[in-house]
Design a protein around this motif. Structure first.
Motif, mmCIF file in Angstrom:
data_model
loop_
_atom_site.group_PDB
_atom_site.id
_atom_site.type_symbol
_atom_site.label_atom_id
_atom_site.label_comp_id
_atom_site.label_asym_id
_atom_site.label_seq_id
_atom_site.Cartn_x
_atom_site.Cartn_y
_atom_site.Cartn_z
ATOM 1 N N LEU A 93 0.825 -1.206 0.000
ATOM 2 C CA LEU A 93 0.000 0.000 0.000
ATOM 3 C C LEU A 93 0.858 1.254 0.000
ATOM 4 O O LEU A 93 1.907 1.306 0.630
ATOM 5 N N GLU A 94 0.356 2.252 -0.691
ATOM 6 C CA GLU A 94 0.995 3.571 -0.657
ATOM 7 C C GLU A 94 0.586 4.317 0.602
ATOM 8 O O GLU A 94 1.327 5.145 1.103
ATOM 9 N N GLY A 95 -0.623 4.032 1.075
ATOM 10 C CA GLY A 95 -1.113 4.702 2.265
ATOM 11 C C GLY A 95 -2.191 3.891 2.950
ATOM 12 O O GLY A 95 -3.017 3.278 2.288
ATOM 13 N N LEU A 96 -2.136 3.861 4.276
ATOM 14 C CA LEU A 96 -3.119 3.150 5.069
ATOM 15 C C LEU A 96 -3.470 4.001 6.277
ATOM 16 O O LEU A 96 -2.584 4.489 6.979
ATOM 17 N N LEU A 97 -4.750 4.171 6.508
ATOM 18 C CA LEU A 97 -5.227 4.946 7.643
ATOM 19 C C LEU A 97 -6.032 4.025 8.549
ATOM 20 O O LEU A 97 -6.948 3.344 8.086
ATOM 21 N N GLU A 98 -5.669 3.986 9.820
ATOM 22 C CA GLU A 98 -6.439 3.210 10.792
ATOM 23 C C GLU A 98 -7.521 4.122 11.353
ATOM 24 O O GLU A 98 -7.248 5.021 12.149
ATOM 25 N N ALA A 99 -8.745 3.918 10.884
ATOM 26 C CA ALA A 99 -9.851 4.788 11.294
ATOM 27 C C ALA A 99 -11.174 4.177 10.861
ATOM 28 O O ALA A 99 -11.227 3.251 10.069
ATOM 29 N N ASP A 100 -12.240 4.743 11.390
ATOM 30 C CA ASP A 100 -13.579 4.453 10.920
ATOM 31 C C ASP A 100 -13.780 5.359 9.702
ATOM 32 O O ASP A 100 -13.709 6.585 9.823
ATOM 33 N N PHE A 101 -14.009 4.790 8.548
ATOM 34 C CA PHE A 101 -14.096 5.580 7.316
ATOM 35 C C PHE A 101 -15.159 6.678 7.414
ATOM 36 O O PHE A 101 -14.916 7.818 7.022
ATOM 37 N N ILE A 102 -16.319 6.345 7.953
ATOM 38 C CA ILE A 102 -17.421 7.308 8.021
ATOM 39 C C ILE A 102 -17.107 8.450 8.981
ATOM 40 O O ILE A 102 -17.323 9.617 8.683
ATOM 41 N N GLU A 103 -16.585 8.114 10.136
ATOM 42 C CA GLU A 103 -16.379 9.109 11.186
ATOM 43 C C GLU A 103 -14.972 9.721 11.194
ATOM 44 O O GLU A 103 -14.775 10.798 11.737
ATOM 45 N N GLY A 104 -13.988 9.027 10.614
ATOM 46 C CA GLY A 104 -12.615 9.447 10.825
ATOM 47 C C GLY A 104 -11.818 9.856 9.607
ATOM 48 O O GLY A 104 -10.595 9.941 9.675
ATOM 49 N N THR A 105 -12.483 10.134 8.483
ATOM 50 C CA THR A 105 -11.723 10.508 7.286
ATOM 51 C C THR A 105 -12.339 11.706 6.584
ATOM 52 O O THR A 105 -13.550 11.933 6.643
#
Length: 119
Positions: A93-105
């Motif tokens: 992956l070029e980028g990975l975010l640990e988050a809830d997609f709806i609430e955290g991005t």
């Protein structure tokens, strides 16, 4: 009259909770979806999965493992352990975010060429 049987929900609920609700798209369906897509061969293609899981589905759909350097994968995953496993696998992956997609991005318009909304 046929007897109507109901499956116990307990085992399904327990399994689902253990996976945090994760239902990965099976490899055969991913390959089938891939057959409908045609990515440009020369220009960079940024692909995004808002619930990337182990990234296997997105890799199969985009044929990223087929040595496609111009295909860049990005994802969001809520499960901490899954994120840690993905981060150990370098070069996927070029980028990975640990988050809830709806609430955290927050994602800008036109940031990605392709979004895989894992069916």
């Amino acid at each position: 009259m046929e007897e109507v049987k109901r499956q116990s929900r307990f085992s399904r609920l327990r399994t689902n909770e253990g996976k945090m609700g994760a239902y990965y798209t099976d490899p055969d369906h991913c390959r089938w979806i891939h057959n409908f897509l045609e990515f440009p061969k020369e220009s960079e293609v940024c692909c995004f999965d808002p619930s990337i899981g182990d990234a296997r589905a997105l890799r199969l759909v985009t044929d990223k493992d087929g040595n496609r350097e111009h295909v860049k994968l990005f994802g969001v995953e809520i499960n901490k352990e899954t994120c840690e496993e993905l981060r150990r696998e370098e070069g996927i992956l070029e980028g990975l975010l640990e988050a809830d997609f709806i609430e955290g991005t927050v994602i800008s318009h036109n940031s990605f060429s392709f979004c895989f909304m894992n069916p």
